[in-house]
Design a protein around this motif. Structure first.
Motif, mmCIF file in Angstrom:
data_model
loop_
_atom_site.group_PDB
_atom_site.id
_atom_site.type_symbol
_atom_site.label_atom_id
_atom_site.label_comp_id
_atom_site.label_asym_id
_atom_site.label_seq_id
_atom_site.Cartn_x
_atom_site.Cartn_y
_atom_site.Cartn_z
ATOM 1 N N ASP A 59 1.249 -1.015 -0.587
ATOM 2 C CA ASP A 59 0.321 -0.114 -0.441
ATOM 3 C C ASP A 59 1.072 1.425 -0.136
ATOM 4 O O ASP A 59 1.850 1.448 0.656
ATOM 5 C CB ASP A 59 -0.472 0.078 1.221
ATOM 6 N N LEU A 60 0.828 1.896 -1.219
ATOM 7 C CA LEU A 60 1.918 3.078 -1.189
ATOM 8 C C LEU A 60 0.305 4.441 -1.240
ATOM 9 O O LEU A 60 1.101 5.245 -1.423
ATOM 10 C CB LEU A 60 2.108 3.092 -2.951
ATOM 11 N N LYS A 61 -0.425 4.185 -0.726
ATOM 12 C CA LYS A 61 -1.527 5.437 -0.968
ATOM 13 C C LYS A 61 -1.032 7.033 0.191
ATOM 14 O O LYS A 61 -1.585 7.477 -0.279
ATOM 15 C CB LYS A 61 -3.210 5.436 -0.124
ATOM 16 N N LEU A 62 -0.299 6.596 0.838
ATOM 17 C CA LEU A 62 0.307 6.938 2.126
ATOM 18 C C LEU A 62 1.815 7.818 1.669
ATOM 19 O O LEU A 62 3.075 6.982 1.483
ATOM 20 C CB LEU A 62 0.191 7.246 4.373
ATOM 21 N N PRO A 63 1.829 8.691 0.948
ATOM 22 C CA PRO A 63 3.522 9.105 0.848
ATOM 23 C C PRO A 63 4.919 9.069 1.775
ATOM 24 O O PRO A 63 5.680 9.181 1.475
ATOM 25 C CB PRO A 63 3.125 10.803 0.406
ATOM 26 N N ASP A 64 4.343 9.173 3.718
ATOM 27 C CA ASP A 64 5.740 8.666 4.310
ATOM 28 C C ASP A 64 5.456 7.725 4.923
ATOM 29 O O ASP A 64 6.079 6.926 5.853
ATOM 30 C CB ASP A 64 4.792 9.877 5.060
ATOM 31 N N ARG A 65 4.511 6.575 4.680
ATOM 32 C CA ARG A 65 4.252 5.057 4.703
ATOM 33 C C ARG A 65 4.663 4.071 4.078
ATOM 34 O O ARG A 65 4.337 4.004 3.017
ATOM 35 C CB ARG A 65 3.427 4.143 5.667
ATOM 36 N N LEU A 66 5.477 2.515 4.080
ATOM 37 C CA LEU A 66 4.881 1.377 3.568
ATOM 38 C C LEU A 66 4.434 0.547 3.897
ATOM 39 O O LEU A 66 4.523 0.399 5.177
ATOM 40 C CB LEU A 66 6.199 0.956 2.721
ATOM 41 N N ILE A 67 3.236 0.410 4.317
ATOM 42 C CA ILE A 67 2.195 -0.088 4.902
ATOM 43 C C ILE A 67 1.844 -2.084 3.362
ATOM 44 O O ILE A 67 1.491 -2.044 2.245
ATOM 45 C CB ILE A 67 0.549 -0.608 4.299
ATOM 46 N N VAL A 68 2.756 -2.858 4.293
ATOM 47 C CA VAL A 68 2.815 -4.191 3.642
ATOM 48 C C VAL A 68 2.007 -5.377 4.209
ATOM 49 O O VAL A 68 1.743 -5.747 5.697
ATOM 50 C CB VAL A 68 4.187 -4.245 3.152
ATOM 51 N N LYS A 69 1.682 -5.949 3.129
ATOM 52 C CA LYS A 69 0.567 -7.271 3.962
ATOM 53 C C LYS A 69 1.003 -8.455 3.912
ATOM 54 O O LYS A 69 1.240 -8.808 1.732
ATOM 55 C CB LYS A 69 -1.046 -7.754 3.948
ATOM 56 N N SER A 70 1.005 -8.855 4.279
ATOM 57 C CA SER A 70 1.863 -10.340 3.667
ATOM 58 C C SER A 70 1.196 -11.711 2.916
ATOM 59 O O SER A 70 0.331 -11.590 2.996
ATOM 60 C CB SER A 70 3.078 -11.440 4.847
ATOM 61 N N THR A 71 1.532 -12.297 2.524
ATOM 62 C CA THR A 71 0.211 -13.737 2.115
ATOM 63 C C THR A 71 0.066 -14.485 3.384
ATOM 64 O O THR A 71 -1.449 -14.424 3.153
ATOM 65 C CB THR A 71 0.992 -15.001 1.467
ATOM 66 N N GLU A 72 0.842 -14.555 4.291
ATOM 67 C CA GLU A 72 0.502 -15.219 5.446
ATOM 68 C C GLU A 72 -0.928 -14.264 6.276
ATOM 69 O O GLU A 72 -2.161 -14.712 7.152
ATOM 70 C CB GLU A 72 1.068 -15.922 7.059
ATOM 71 N N SER A 73 -0.766 -13.388 6.648
ATOM 72 C CA SER A 73 -1.865 -12.064 7.047
ATOM 73 C C SER A 73 -2.761 -11.838 6.541
ATOM 74 O O SER A 73 -3.805 -11.097 6.954
ATOM 75 C CB SER A 73 -1.019 -10.651 7.389
#
Length: 188
Positions: free
Chosen positions: A172-186
């Motif tokens: 998820d790159l929607k927020l310019p100051d963060r990177l949100i990542v969801k793994s396959t497991e989550s």
């Protein structure tokens, strides 16, 4: 197809060359969905020269259960009978008009573009990209504005840590100051 062009023309062998209305013939050929430009010329004494340029599909738009090629201006080519392969699949009500801009941006990031299979327009505001595999691939959520900056960040993450080949389901790159990542497991 030549047979489609011929079917639109009101020409017959042996007709007087000056009885042919070139503008009317040109307008008839332009009715074909794949035709971009037409040039018709008289070559005296007995020939008519017809030159056509076809529209180039840059993507395929999935609208409801129908697939329409989209030309380089973002307009659907109203021909759902032609199967187009190896172009981006786009989904969303307003996707066609925003597709040329998206493809232009993606072309600046060839490593990302070559693995992007589809793009879904979300809420008529932004895009989600689907990489590698449409059903089980990586989902990239782009922001409403600043898409180029988001793609730059993704490129940097790819170069530094090869993020696109990890066991990740969503970036998820929607927020310019963060990177949100969801793994396959989550996601399961």
């Amino acid at each position: 197809k030549l047979s489609d062009v011929n079917s639109k023309l009101n020409l017959r062998q042996g007709m007087p060359i000056f009885e042919i209305d070139l503008e009317k013939e040109k307008a008839a050929v332009l009715e074909l969905p794949w035709i971009k430009t037409v040039r018709i010329e008289r070559h005296l004494p007995t020939q008519i020269l017809i030159s056509v340029t076809e529209k180039t599909p840059i993507a395929v738009w999935q609208n409801k259960k129908t697939y329409w090629p989209i030309d380089e201006t973002g307009n659907p080519i109203l021909d759902d009978k032609t199967l187009i392969k190896n172009v981006l699949l786009v989904v969303g009500e307003d996707a066609p008009e925003h597709t040329p801009e998206l493809i232009s941006l993606l072309n600046e990031y060839p490593d990302i573009a070559e693995v992007t299979l589809s793009a879904v327009r979300v809420g008529k505001r932004r895009w989600n990209l689907y990489l590698n595999d449409a059903e089980n691939g990586l989902e990239i959520r782009l922001p409403e504005t600043g898409i180029e900056e988001a793609l730059n960040r993704l490129k940097k993450f790819k170069e530094e840590g090869d993020i696109l080949s990890r066991d990740i389901k969503v970036i998820d790159l929607k927020l310019p100051d963060r990177l949100i990542v969801k793994s396959t497991e989550s996601v399961k």
